[in-house]
Design an enzyme around this catalytic site. Structure first.
Site, short mmCIF file in Angstrom:
data_model
loop_
_atom_site.label_atom_id
_atom_site.label_comp_id
_atom_site.label_asym_id
_atom_site.label_seq_id
_atom_site.Cartn_x
_atom_site.Cartn_y
_atom_site.Cartn_z
N ASP A 1 -0.69 -7.40 1.29
CA ASP A 1 -0.01 -6.11 1.41
C ASP A 1 1.50 -6.32 1.56
OD1 ASP A 1 -0.46 -3.26 3.66
OD2 ASP A 1 0.29 -3.43 1.62
N SER B 1 4.14 1.94 8.37
CA SER B 1 3.75 0.97 7.34
C SER B 1 4.95 0.44 6.60
CB SER B 1 2.84 1.62 6.32
OG SER B 1 1.56 1.65 6.80
N GLY B 2 4.89 -0.84 6.27
CA GLY B 2 5.97 -1.46 5.49
C GLY B 2 7.11 -1.91 6.36
N GLY C 1 3.06 6.06 9.11
CA GLY C 1 4.49 6.22 8.86
C GLY C 1 5.29 4.97 9.17
N HIS D 1 0.82 -1.22 0.00
CA HIS D 1 0.00 0.00 0.00
C HIS D 1 0.86 1.27 0.00
CE1 HIS D 1 0.32 -0.01 4.52
NE2 HIS D 1 0.27 1.30 4.33
#
Ligand code: ARG
Length: 754
Positions: A605, A701-702, A699, A557
């Site tokens: 994701d 994320s990932g 922030g 995402h």
């Protein structure tokens, strides 16, 4: 208009007085009288003018008619164009071989009557095929663009098929469906058992048919007038270098080089230098096809970035197409190379090894050091002089491992009746075969050309082997060694290094895990050496984890939308604790978003990022890959793991943290996770604290959810920060991507991570 009919607009209504009306009346009557007089005076004149007036009227009428006609035509034209624009023209490009017609040199001239009549015959057949098919109402036309000779005999026909489809129905025409219609129309006779059948009287080779969706621009360029940069280059003198040089013009360039060698030979293209912008082939590319038209399935090689080292490619037939595309030029963009006519090589031989042990020779992939073509078969037969000697194979930057049910994407090996798949890695691997007679077969099965292979061989002493027991360690090459716990103990014990392979992951130099992220605390430098901060156009945007020298794992995402999907906009900051103080920063070469990523529910994701520059070994104190959990790994509820990131420390904040934050969270039962959110898929799991308090936030994320899953202290990337309801709210844990589900997917792109 007569003035008396004019309303008294000069004054506001409420101010109009009787006097003013009478004044107006007088003046109006006056004017009327004058006008009547004037009319009488001019009546005679008018009669004289009548003729003239008639003439003028005619002109006006004529102009009016012209005008109306113009408007009508224009409207019709406009309607027609709009109508046409609501429909999509779909282009398909393909080829097949016609077995029973001999090639004539005149076919090379597109204006010759021989070419035109051949093209007409084929077009007629194609018309028959498609106008009687279920796609007949969409079918527009077929165009033969090339009739060439080829190494398999007969003619090779390259063609385009155009359909015009209402926009909404575009998907009906899949490549396979369009190809299937053609294939189904061929009647093959079971009697002669060849793949050649009759297509409305043409002897078409069923196995030769390839068809894929093509670009409108390629259609116009190769069938008509799209570009003037199209070259037909014929060569017959063996091994002579024929130069290919092109430079992009200021408006952008597309050049087509059709390379044709004399029958029975192959074409070898060598790329000497390529100056283009590295943008994932969005605007600039050099593409080499194993055909004369841009058929996707016939791509041998594609370069999306500048190159200076020599790469060479070999066709499987006597023809090749090279397309150089470059968008508007700011800097110099150019391609330099040459092509040659080469003879077909037989691959493989019988080899008798020497009595002395040790490497004594090498075998290579076909056409070494060129990339080897997608179709190949090599068979080497080794014989050692004594029963006690086996064969050792040392693969350079390559490894083989036993084939599983899935099959091999990049070619398979058969060694004494056992099947193996090959993978490119960044080190050498050694394979031992305990037999004095060894047959080794390589069959190419990838769609594109593959990097050249070099394998050293020699004999080795079988008797020196120790039998495999529960007290030995079995190396990847099937040799057992006398050290039960050889795995990842820091010394290389297996000759192929497999005992120490992928050990260098998941080790953090610092492990004082006292416990912001939401509810977290500051980290130490080097504590989370796999943590990456991904900056989008200069600002921290997402997290990621290092998994190898050049690959990162992040969340899909983070790259949703055309701007975010462009690798040029990203920088990866590695070995960093405080924002702005990264030890290593790299541009991103490639972003691979999972093909099933669903932007509505964040399913799948996950994304892989390839760095433009691998991080240097000298940084290994502060940069380390994290281990990937094997597919078999199940994250259990209650397991304690850590989340890290520079995201917001609170839901209400509008800025991320400067110092990398960490927080310990607990994996939450899947059923509870599901009852909380409803839309939890098998690719997701929850982690947090029931009280809320500790969580990832915007922030993060990932970034990684790191867990120590064995007792050996190694860290595994169990999850990827994906989504959540707010941040740190009680009973709403964070949702993470379940990485163990993606081991095969990651392995597909990063074979060196096992
Ligand atoms: N999707 C968010 C991002 O873009 C992170 C979501 C994590 N939220 C949470 N509550 N755990 O950074």
């Amino acid at each position: 208009m007569d003035e008396k009919n004019d309303p008294p607009t000069a004054k506001p209504e409420d101010e109009v007085s009787a006097a003013s009306i009478s004044v107006q009346m007088v003046s109006a009557e006056d004017k009327l009288a004058k006008r009547i007089l004037a009319r009488k005076k001019h009546d005679k004149l008018k009669k004289k003018d009548k003729l003239l007036w008639n003439f003028q009227n005619k002109i006006i009428l004529f102009t009016l008619i012209l005008f109306i006609l113009g408007v009508v035509t224009w409207t019709l034209l406009w309607l027609f164009i709009v109508q046409a624009e609501n429909k999509d023209a779909l282009y398909f490009v393909g080829l097949f071989r016609v077995a029973n017609i001999e090639f004539l040199p005149e076919y090379r001239q597109k204006e010759s009557k021989e070419f035109l009549s051949m093209a007409q015959t084929v077009q007629h057949v194609m018309n028959l095929v498609y106008t009687t098919s279920s796609f007949s109402k969409f079918y527009k036309q077929s165009t033969v663009s090339e009739v060439s000779n080829n190494n398999n005999g007969g003619l090779l026909i390259h063609f385009w098929i155009v359909f015009v489809v209402p926009q909404a129905k575009g998907q009906v025409l899949c490549e396979d469906c369009v190809a299937a219609i053609l294939k189904d129309s061929i009647q093959t006779s079971i009697i002669n058992r060849t793949s050649v059948g009759s297509l409305q009287g043409l002897a078409v080779d069923m196995d030769s048919i390839v068809l894929s969706a093509g670009l409108r621009s390629d259609y116009w360029s190769t069938t008509g007038t799209g570009t003037n940069c199209v070259y037909d280059l014929y060569a017959d003198r063996l091994h002579e270098h024929f130069p290919l040089d092109t430079r992009a013009t200021s408006e952008g360039t597309i050049c087509y080089f059709k390379l044709i060698a004399s029958v029975g030979h192959l074409v070898r293209l060598s790329i000497v230098s390529l100056q283009i912008e590295a943008d994932n082939c969005i605007t600039d590319s050099l593409t080499i096809y194993d055909s004369l038209m841009p058929i996707k399935d016939k791509i041998l090689y594609r370069a999306c970035e500048p190159a200076d080292s020599l790469v060479s490619l070999v066709s499987t037939n006597n023809l090749m197409l090279v397309i150089f595309k470059a968008a508007q030029v700011k800097e110099q963009k150019e391609f330099h190379g040459y092509f040659e006519v080469i003879t077909q090589e037989k691959c493989g031989k019988a080899i008798v090894t020497k009595e002395e042990t040790g490497y004594e020779g090498k075998i290579t992939s076909p056409y070494y050091p060129s990339y080897y073509p997608p179709k190949c078969f090599c068979a080497w037969n080794f014989q050692t002089p004594q029963k006690s000697l086996g064969i050792a194979l040392k693969f350079h930057n390559y490894t083989i491992s036993e084939k599983n049910i899935k099959g091999c994407e990049r070619g398979w090996w058969k060694i004494n009746e056992r099947m193996y798949c090959g993978y490119y890695v960044d080190h050498q691997t050694v394979f031992h075969i305990t037999s004095s007679a060894v047959s080794v077969e390589l069959q190419c099965s990838s769609k594109v050309s593959e990097k050249p292979l070099l394998v050293e061989y020699g004999s080795y002493n079988i008797s020196q082997r120790i039998p495999c027991t529960s007290h030995t360690f079995k190396c990847r090459n099937n040799i057992c060694i006398r050290k039960q716990y050889a795995r990842c103990d820091g010394t290389v014990d297996c000759v192929d290094g497999s005992d120490e392979n992928s050990c260098s992951c998941g080790s953090s130099k610092i492990s004082n895990l006292i416990s912001r992220i939401v509810g977290g605390s500051n980290t130490e430098e080097g504590e989370w050496p796999w943590q990456v901060s991904l900056h989008f156009v200069g600002a921290a945007y997402c997290g990621a984890s290092v998994i190898s020298k050049e690959w990162l794992v992040s969340a899909a995402h983070c790259f949703q939308g055309s701007k975010l999907a462009d690798p040029r906009a990203w920088r990866a900051h590695l070995g960093m604790q405080t924002q702005g103080r990264a030890r290593f920063v790299s541009a991103v070469r490639r972003i691979v978003v999972h093909e099933y990523y669903n932007s509505r529910n964040y399913d799948y994701d996950i994304a892989l990022l390839q760095l433009s520059t691998p991080w240097p070994d000298t940084m290994s104190r502060l940069i380390q890959p994290i281990c990937l959990p094997p597919s078999s790994h199940k994250a259990r509820s209650g397991d304690k793991c850590w989340i890290t990131g520079w995201g917001q420390k609170q839901e209400a904040d509008d800025e991320g943290s400067a110092v990398l934050q960490k927080a310990e969270v607990e994996i939450i039962d899947q059923t509870l996770c599901h009852t909380t959110y409803g839309i939890i898929t098998a690719r997701m799991f929850c982690a947090g604290l029931s009280s809320g308090k500790r969580d990832g936030c915007k922030g993060d994320s990932g970034g990684p959810l790191s867990c120590q899953i064995n007792g050996d202290g190694k860290w595994f990337l169990t999850g990827i920060v994906s989504w959540g309801y707010g941040c740190g709210r009680p009973n709403f844990p964070g949702v993470y991507t379940r990485v163990s589900n993606f081991a095969p997917w990651i392995h597909k792109y990063v074979p060196s991570v096992l």
